[in-house]
Design a protein around this motif. Sequence first.
Motif, PDB file in Angstrom:
ATOM      1  N   GLY A   1     -11.687  29.444  49.446  1.00 46.30           N
ATOM      2  CA  GLY A   1     -10.567  29.579  50.380  1.00 46.30           C
ATOM      3  C   GLY A   1      -9.632  30.693  49.966  1.00 46.30           C
ATOM      4  O   GLY A   1      -9.788  31.303  48.902  1.00 46.30           O
TER       5      GLY A   1
ATOM      6  N   LEU B   1     -15.122  30.510  59.221  1.00 44.42           N
ATOM      7  CA  LEU B   1     -14.212  29.486  58.722  1.00 44.42           C
ATOM      8  C   LEU B   1     -13.900  28.422  59.784  1.00 44.42           C
ATOM      9  O   LEU B   1     -13.962  27.226  59.507  1.00 44.42           O
ATOM     10  CB  LEU B   1     -12.914  30.127  58.228  1.00 44.42           C
ATOM     11  CG  LEU B   1     -11.860  29.160  57.663  1.00 44.42           C
ATOM     12  CD1 LEU B   1     -12.398  28.429  56.442  1.00 44.42           C
ATOM     13  CD2 LEU B   1     -10.574  29.922  57.295  1.00 44.42           C
TER      14      LEU B   1
ATOM     15  N   ASP C   1     -15.197  24.868  58.608  1.00 44.94           N
ATOM     16  CA  ASP C   1     -14.150  24.055  57.976  1.00 44.94           C
ATOM     17  C   ASP C   1     -13.913  22.769  58.776  1.00 44.94           C
ATOM     18  O   ASP C   1     -12.997  22.679  59.597  1.00 44.94           O
ATOM     19  CB  ASP C   1     -12.863  24.876  57.875  1.00 44.94           C
ATOM     20  CG  ASP C   1     -11.723  24.101  57.229  1.00 44.94           C
ATOM     21  OD1 ASP C   1     -12.002  23.097  56.545  1.00 44.94           O
ATOM     22  OD2 ASP C   1     -10.562  24.507  57.414  1.00 44.94           O
TER      23      ASP C   1
ATOM     24  N   ASP D   1      -8.900  22.112  56.024  1.00 50.82           N
ATOM     25  CA  ASP D   1      -8.071  22.438  54.855  1.00 50.82           C
ATOM     26  C   ASP D   1      -8.008  23.934  54.571  1.00 50.82           C
ATOM     27  O   ASP D   1      -7.418  24.355  53.577  1.00 50.82           O
ATOM     28  CB  ASP D   1      -8.555  21.691  53.616  1.00 50.82           C
ATOM     29  CG  ASP D   1      -9.953  22.108  53.165  1.00 50.82           C
ATOM     30  OD1 ASP D   1     -10.609  22.898  53.891  1.00 50.82           O
ATOM     31  OD2 ASP D   1     -10.408  21.631  52.101  1.00 50.82           O
TER      32      ASP D   1
ATOM     33  N   LYS E   1     -10.475  25.831  53.772  1.00 49.00           N
ATOM     34  CA  LYS E   1     -11.457  26.198  52.750  1.00 49.00           C
ATOM     35  C   LYS E   1     -12.853  25.759  53.208  1.00 49.00           C
ATOM     36  O   LYS E   1     -12.994  24.967  54.127  1.00 49.00           O
ATOM     37  CB  LYS E   1     -11.121  25.521  51.422  1.00 49.00           C
ATOM     38  CG  LYS E   1      -9.741  25.840  50.869  1.00 49.00           C
ATOM     39  CD  LYS E   1      -9.480  25.068  49.581  1.00 49.00           C
ATOM     40  CE  LYS E   1      -8.089  25.355  49.041  1.00 49.00           C
ATOM     41  NZ  LYS E   1      -7.830  24.612  47.781  1.00 49.00           N
ATOM     42  N   ILE E   2     -13.862  26.301  52.520  1.00 46.06           N
ATOM     43  CA  ILE E   2     -15.242  25.913  52.808  1.00 46.06           C
ATOM     44  C   ILE E   2     -15.849  25.324  51.546  1.00 46.06           C
ATOM     45  O   ILE E   2     -15.923  25.993  50.509  1.00 46.06           O
ATOM     46  CB  ILE E   2     -16.081  27.105  53.298  1.00 46.06           C
ATOM     47  CG1 ILE E   2     -15.469  27.689  54.580  1.00 46.06           C
ATOM     48  CG2 ILE E   2     -17.524  26.683  53.549  1.00 46.06           C
ATOM     49  CD1 ILE E   2     -16.210  28.897  55.120  1.00 46.06           C
TER      50      ILE E   2
ATOM     51  N   GLU F   1     -19.777  21.565  53.352  1.00 41.43           N
ATOM     52  CA  GLU F   1     -19.627  22.227  54.649  1.00 41.43           C
ATOM     53  C   GLU F   1     -20.631  23.361  54.814  1.00 41.43           C
ATOM     54  O   GLU F   1     -21.116  23.608  55.933  1.00 41.43           O
ATOM     55  CB  GLU F   1     -18.192  22.723  54.807  1.00 41.43           C
ATOM     56  CG  GLU F   1     -17.209  21.565  55.017  1.00 41.43           C
ATOM     57  CD  GLU F   1     -15.754  21.961  54.895  1.00 41.43           C
ATOM     58  OE1 GLU F   1     -14.906  21.268  55.483  1.00 41.43           O
ATOM     59  OE2 GLU F   1     -15.453  22.966  54.198  1.00 41.43           O
TER      60      GLU F   1
END
Length: 207
Positions: free
Chosen positions: A55, A69, A73, A77, A79-80, A84
Amino acid sequence: MMHGRGLKWWLLSAVLLMSAGCGGGQSRLAAPGVAGDASEAAIAKYDNDGDGAIGGNELDLCPALKSSLKRADQDGDGKISAAEIDERIAVWKKSGLALTRLAVTVKQNGQPVTDAEVTFVPEDFLGTGIKQAQGTTDADGVAHMRISDDPDEAGVHLGYYRVEVSKIQPSGKESLPARNNAKTEHGVEVAPDDPSLSGITLNVLSD
């Protein structure tokens, strides 16, 4: 005249060839394999702060993940995570597609860029099954991506790619800023659930 197994084999071969040829946008030949540890390898390479996800500034290091993303995601959040990434790979596999046709339009200040080389470089964490693809833009700035001149490889594998755009002057000097090629900030996830799957537009980044 063909009978029995011979006829069945001929029909099967014809179907496979038609699915890979110019009659359709997508091929259903055998899909390439993705490394079983792809998600873990991605985290190991790009998760610099050790929080178990990619992220913030870490996504700048992997433009392909950054470009996907919103799609990847799932928990929102920003982030990956490895899980995910695994989910995205599962979507590719479920589609059963070996490759798909893809046209890339390159523009600079709103104008088409002609005679530019566009290269899709697969993220190495995917393994060696996903092949590089390339194309040259025409008078409209459009490049039709292909793995090779083989009709069965007229397209792009599903996957995560860094995208490099290069235009070499007669003198041999690169005319586009490094942000587009050697230090590219372009990336893409070629995915079956992407509404822009058949065509994307890249705008040349300035220095």
